[in-house]
Design an enzyme around this catalytic site. Structure first.
Site, PDB file in Angstrom:
ATOM      1  N   LYS A  91       1.015  -1.173  -0.154  1.00  0.00           N
ATOM      2  CA  LYS A  91      -0.001  -0.014   0.006  1.00  0.00           C
ATOM      3  C   LYS A  91       0.869   1.154   0.031  1.00  0.00           C
ATOM      4  CE  LYS A  91      -4.075  -2.097   0.279  1.00  0.00           C
ATOM      5  NZ  LYS A  91      -5.023  -1.628  -0.836  1.00  0.00           N
ATOM      6  N   GLU A 113      -9.731   6.084   3.102  1.00  0.00           N
ATOM      7  CA  GLU A 113     -10.305   4.606   3.950  1.00  0.00           C
ATOM      8  C   GLU A 113      -9.572   3.448   4.071  1.00  0.00           C
ATOM      9  OE1 GLU A 113     -10.191   4.860   0.567  1.00  0.00           O
ATOM     10  OE2 GLU A 113      -9.579   3.180   0.262  1.00  0.00           O
ATOM     11  N   SER A 380       1.920  -9.649  -0.904  1.00  0.00           N
ATOM     12  CA  SER A 380       1.509  -8.181  -0.751  1.00  0.00           C
ATOM     13  C   SER A 380       1.762  -7.657   0.837  1.00  0.00           C
ATOM     14  CB  SER A 380       0.012  -8.058  -1.126  1.00  0.00           C
ATOM     15  OG  SER A 380      -0.648  -8.859  -0.169  1.00  0.00           O
TER      16      SER A 380
END
Lengths: 398, 256
Positions: A91, A113, A380
């Site tokens: 991210k 969010e 990830s």
């Protein structure tokens, strides 16, 4: 198959677009223009890459999971170690890119969010780095499932606003973030965390996350002198998957496999396998596959991993599915836990529950493939945030 | 002349547009509330089709949608209820709803059913003209207006696009925000309405955040219609006898 998509209006074939209240249309245009200008500006990308390298710790290794591969007795499994990047998940790549863009646009207030909290942490981190105000919307249920990340965000100076409407998960956090954006649009940049939302977000987030696939491709060529046979990634909104898929789109021989969350099974309603079982719909500003009931109301979803617990999916994935360029499978909660455990035991790596879905699926693929085939899995994120959930699922008291 | 055109035929008579969420707090209540709004001065009714993710709405309409969905209100039931209302009501009925349930119903079939039920227009807050061509064409074939929205953030280029495409009237969002927000209307409202007026002669109706007769009066000085939603829902919730909402609508009408 067209790697140049989306078109000017943000469409990937019939998917994508801009389904938002009029109030936001000028802001999307402003963002689109700012991004286009940034794209022409080598300085912008230089800064992005410098921060990726010196701050976030890129490039991440492409690691041969030898013991895991041996245990499956088939193809070789390689892990793209996004779990090793700063803040512990992919991210950060997107948060860095959009943070720099917001800075360029002189937006001092950032909203985001978050589901699992990884995007919230990444956004809070970048806001601290760039001196921006940060507000993160998070479903009340997710706040309880991912409390360590809530504390991290607060330490980093962000305000975490609990969302108590609807199902109190990621979908509702996005609704609330959009409502905030509609209200404060002049001063605020909405830093969306996945390849969802209205154009230009699916493109912008993809371009930031494509650094994963670009590195992977170079690493494959330099370390193995070839491309992988398969690239596997988990799909909630789908940003880590698009990030690793996109640079391989034109490499026809590389098969792209997305793995959704089958939750408690695809036969019931407690899953979030949007591409496997969803239908044409519009949610959060774009047209894509959507889990909905027969009346067009958005369905409640379930996954053991908060980061995959979302009824929609990025429009480019819908396009990749329809065109056949990517295929989409799913992994249940129970199997994801098996994948989680297997990676802990064979490689000494604790993966995020989201990534565990892709890990498990890759092991099942590997079993049936010869030893000279290579599967790259996008690992990830790391699993520290999930220890409470895993302990509970294993009925262990911490 | 369509029912909506009829309302705006004499611009000196201001339109009062009342919003209700269909099926809130019950189907019977909707069948009672709508005629009550008309009797007391509303000359257009907006019927809200409840949706699971109403991202342009504030807490009051969110809750009414949520409650209506829990009662099993569907787009089909909304159409059936509109048909029933139409038997006794002559004022324009407009559906306000999010795009996904319409898309899922099927655009062609939805417009056909709306036309048969006597629906005069559609307001879809998450459908800008850029994405609206299909619904717009189909609605217009069935003589249904697709009413687009403008916001204070809309620049001149967007005002032109929306003014050109919107039929029936243009919905001006008074403030940057969701429905029911803001204690005061923004001071730039007059400037915003004037800006749009310079581009188009189509009727302009202003909504979002209008809660008092004084505000309605201020809006009526510059616009052709006043849209009130959240305040009506709130009064229905507080006083199920409907006497509060009746007198509120009367006060609004008297202020125009």
């Amino acid at each position: 198959m067209n790697a140049q998509l989306p078109d000017e209006m943000g469409h990937f074939g019939i998917w994508g677009g801009q389904f938002v209240p009029e109030t936001l249309m000028p802001a999307l245009k402003e963002l689109d223009q700012a991004y286009e200008e940034a794209c022409q500006d080598q300085g912008f990308w230089d800064e992005f890459h410098t921060l990726c390298n010196k701050y976030a710790g890129r490039p991440t290794p492409l690691y041969h999971a030898r013991r895991l591969s041996e245990r499956m007795g088939g193809a070789q499994i390689l892990l793209k170690r996004e779990d090793l990047v700063h803040t512990g998940a992919h991210k950060i790549n997107n948060a860095l890119g959009q943070g720099l863009l917001a800075h360029r646009m002189s937006k001092k207030r950032i909203i985001a969010e978050t589901g699992a909290g990884q995007h919230g942490v990444a956004t809070a981190t970048i806001c601290a780095l760039l001196g921006l105000e940060c507000i993160v919307y998070m479903g009340d249920e997710d706040i309880h499932r991912q409390s360590p990340n809530v504390f991290r965000m607060k330490l980093l100076g962000a305000e975490v606003r609990p969302v108590t409407s609807g199902s109190q998960t990621l979908k509702d956090a996005i609704n609330e973030a959009i409502r905030d954006w509609v209200t404060n649009v002049q001063t605020t940049h909405y830093l969306i965390g996945s390849v969802v939302g209205p154009h230009p977000y699916p493109m912008l987030v993809r371009d930031c996350q494509s650094i994963i696939g670009k590195e992977t491709r170079e690493q494959m060529l330099s370390q193995y002198n070839r491309l992988p046979d398969y690239v596997v990634a988990c799909v909630g909104g789908g940003s880590n998957a698009i990030g690793i898929f996109h640079p391989f789109i034109d490499d026809k021989e590389v098969k792209l496999v997305g793995v959704e969350a089958a939750g408690r099974g695809l036969k019931g309603k407690e899953h979030c396998a949007t591409l496997s079982l969803g239908s044409d719909g519009v949610l959060h500003g774009s047209r894509s596959y959507l889990l909905q009931d027969e009346q067009g109301q958005v369905s409640p979803t379930h996954s053991i991993s908060a980061g995959l617990d979302y009824p929609g999916v990025g429009p480019e994935h819908s396009y990749l599915k329809d065109s056949g360029r990517a295929t989409y499978a799913s992994t249940s909660d129970i199997d994801a836990l098996k994948g989680f455990k297997m990676l802990c035991e064979t490689e000494g790596i604790i993966p995020a529950l989201e990534s565990s879905h892709a890990v498990y699926h890759s092991t099942q693929m590997a079993k049936d493939l010869p030893a000279d085939k290579i599967i790259v899995v996008n690992l990830s994120g790391r699993g520290d945030k999930d220890l409470d959930i895993v302990a509970e699922a294993m009925e262990i008291e911490l | 002349m369509s029912r909506i055109e009829n309302v705006f035929a004499d611009r000196n008579n201001k339109a009062l547009i009342g919003y209700v969420t269909v099926g809130y707090p019950s189907i019977d209540a909707t069948l009672e509330i709508v005629p009550a709004l008309v009797e007391n001065g509303c000359n257009i009714i907006e019927l809200g089709i409840p949706f699971s993710d109403p991202l342009a709405d504030g807490p009051i309409i969110q809750k009414s949608s949520y409650d209506a969905l829990r009662l099993g209100i569907t787009p089909q039931k909304c159409i059936d209820i509109a048909k029933k209302l139409r038997e006794n009501i002559d004022v324009p009925l407009i559906f306000m709803g999010y795009y996904n349930p319409v898309l899922h119903y099927g655009i062609g079939e939805f417009c056909k059913q709306c036309a048969e039920a006597g629906i005069d227009g559609l307001i879809i807050p998450d459908l800008p003209p850029e994405e609206g061509t299909e619904l717009e064409n189909t609605a217009n074939e069935h003589a249904i207006d697709l009413i687009y929205l403008l916001a204070p953030t809309s620049d001149d280029e967007r005002i032109k696009i929306v003014a050109n495409r919107s039929t029936g009237f243009i919905y001006l969002v008074s403030l940057t925000g969701v429905t029911g927000s803001g204690a005061e209307l923004p001071k730039e409202l007059e400037e915003f309405v004037t800006r749009v007026r310079q581009t188009t002669s189509k009727p302009l109706c202003v909504g979002f955040g209008i809660t008092t007769p004084e505000q309605a009066s201020r809006v009526a000085h510059i616009a052709d219609g006043v849209i009130v939603g959240s305040r009506i829902i709130k009064l229905i919730e507080e006083d199920p006898s409907l006497s509060s909402v009746r007198s509120f609508v009367r006060d609004l009408r008297n202020a125009l």
